[in-house]
Write a protein that holds these residues in place. Structure first.
Motif, PDB file in Angstrom:
ATOM      1  N   SER A  63      14.491  40.311   7.055  1.00 51.07           N
ATOM      2  CA  SER A  63      14.146  38.977   7.539  1.00 51.07           C
ATOM      3  C   SER A  63      14.907  38.788   8.844  1.00 51.07           C
ATOM      4  O   SER A  63      16.136  38.695   8.850  1.00 51.07           O
ATOM      5  CB  SER A  63      14.553  37.914   6.520  1.00 51.07           C
ATOM      6  OG  SER A  63      14.332  36.617   7.040  1.00 51.07           O
ATOM      7  N   GLU A  95      19.796  30.970   5.464  1.00 51.10           N
ATOM      8  CA  GLU A  95      18.445  30.839   6.003  1.00 51.10           C
ATOM      9  C   GLU A  95      18.314  29.557   6.819  1.00 51.10           C
ATOM     10  O   GLU A  95      17.726  29.545   7.917  1.00 51.10           O
ATOM     11  CB  GLU A  95      17.431  30.838   4.859  1.00 51.10           C
ATOM     12  CG  GLU A  95      15.991  30.624   5.280  1.00 51.10           C
ATOM     13  CD  GLU A  95      15.431  31.725   6.147  1.00 51.10           C
ATOM     14  OE1 GLU A  95      14.461  31.447   6.891  1.00 51.10           O
ATOM     15  OE2 GLU A  95      15.961  32.858   6.128  1.00 51.10           O
ATOM     16  N   GLN A 105      19.852  38.989  11.320  1.00 53.37           N
ATOM     17  CA  GLN A 105      18.908  39.687  10.440  1.00 53.37           C
ATOM     18  C   GLN A 105      19.528  39.876   9.060  1.00 53.37           C
ATOM     19  O   GLN A 105      20.666  40.330   8.936  1.00 53.37           O
ATOM     20  CB  GLN A 105      18.534  41.054  11.011  1.00 53.37           C
ATOM     21  CG  GLN A 105      17.469  41.784  10.178  1.00 53.37           C
ATOM     22  CD  GLN A 105      17.262  43.221  10.634  1.00 53.37           C
ATOM     23  OE1 GLN A 105      18.207  43.998  10.731  1.00 53.37           O
ATOM     24  NE2 GLN A 105      16.007  43.572  10.915  1.00 53.37           N
ATOM     25  N   TRP A 139      10.698  38.033  -0.387  1.00 50.30           N
ATOM     26  CA  TRP A 139      11.773  37.039  -0.468  1.00 50.30           C
ATOM     27  C   TRP A 139      11.467  35.956  -1.486  1.00 50.30           C
ATOM     28  O   TRP A 139      12.385  35.470  -2.175  1.00 50.30           O
ATOM     29  CB  TRP A 139      12.030  36.440   0.919  1.00 50.30           C
ATOM     30  CG  TRP A 139      12.528  37.486   1.881  1.00 50.30           C
ATOM     31  CD1 TRP A 139      11.814  38.107   2.867  1.00 50.30           C
ATOM     32  CD2 TRP A 139      13.842  38.071   1.898  1.00 50.30           C
ATOM     33  NE1 TRP A 139      12.602  39.041   3.492  1.00 50.30           N
ATOM     34  CE2 TRP A 139      13.848  39.043   2.934  1.00 50.30           C
ATOM     35  CE3 TRP A 139      15.008  37.876   1.155  1.00 50.30           C
ATOM     36  CZ2 TRP A 139      14.973  39.806   3.236  1.00 50.30           C
ATOM     37  CZ3 TRP A 139      16.133  38.634   1.458  1.00 50.30           C
ATOM     38  CH2 TRP A 139      16.115  39.575   2.477  1.00 50.30           C
TER      39      TRP A 139
END
Length: 231
Positions: A63, A95, A105, A139
């Motif tokens: 991600s 996040e 990342q 995720w």
């Protein structure tokens, strides 16, 4: 009399030469033994999991961009309670703080701890994570599986399929992937990589080549990440 003296002298020289050879062998043997001991106790080179993911992108789910200044690899087992804490409490904060930042990342390696009686109890859940990733839902599956951890259906076929349905997977494709067990070798490769990186517990993280073990508070991750972003 002269002949006897010369013969005796030659024997003496031969004996002296033999002692020199023996002494040399002892010295060389000692050096070899010292070298072997040094190599045996030397700290082994640990695998950098960032480089592992770069070289084996099929084994890691990312991600954020590979060009990020701060990159973190997560090694979690779906049956690990502290991994659950990280993924349901700390990961959402990461996040929220860095998810839209191209300089961070988050990489995950689907992984399974070995059980006390052998085997890998959560292998099915780890394989299912790869199957969910085929539909770009890793995720969502990752977080939903940790949320299911306290349920009796956790890590069962029923629970895995229900999780897939809850996050909107195409169940026919998901079931086919699970039935083929296409990704067990990927999980096993991740297990070996984590071991070679010096990781023996979960959750563990590698940030900038350094292992961070345990479900640390958000501020610990933030400090590590900010130090990389400020370089």
């Amino acid at each position: 009399m002269k002949k006897t003296a010369k013969k005796s002298k030659r024997k003496q020289q031969k004996r002296e030469t033999n002692w020199k050879v023996i002494g040399g062998v002892v010295v060389i043997s000692g050096l070899v033994l010292f070298g072997m001991i040094f190599l045996a106790f030397r700290e082994p080179n640990q695998l950098d999991l960032i480089k592992y993911c770069d070289n084996n992108p099929e084994n890691c789910i990312a991600s954020g961009p590979d060009t990020a200044a701060a990159r973190m690899v997560e090694v979690s087992d779906y049956g690990c309670t502290h991994c659950r804490t990280f993924n349901l409490e700390t990961a959402p904060l990461l996040e929220e703080t860095y998810g839209n930042n191209d300089n961070f990342q988050h990489l995950a390696m689907p992984y399974a701890l070995s059980g006390q009686s052998g085997g890998y109890p959560t292998m099915d859940s780890a394989v299912a994570a790869f199957c969910a990733n085929e539909q770009n839902k890793f995720w969502e599956y990752h977080a939903a599986t940790f949320a299911l951890q306290t349920s009796p259906s956790f890590n069962t076929e029923e629970g895995i399929l229900q999780t897939g349905e809850n996050i909107g997977l195409d169940l026919d494709s998901f079931k086919s992937c699970l039935a083929n067990n296409e990704y067990e070798n990927n999980v096993r490769a991740n297990i070996r990589a984590a071991t070679n990186a010096g990781i023996n517990s979960t959750p563990s993280f590698m940030i900038d080549g350094q292992v961070l073990a345990g479900a640390q508070p958000f501020t610990v991750f933030q400090q590590r990440i900010e130090s990389l972003l400020s370089q």
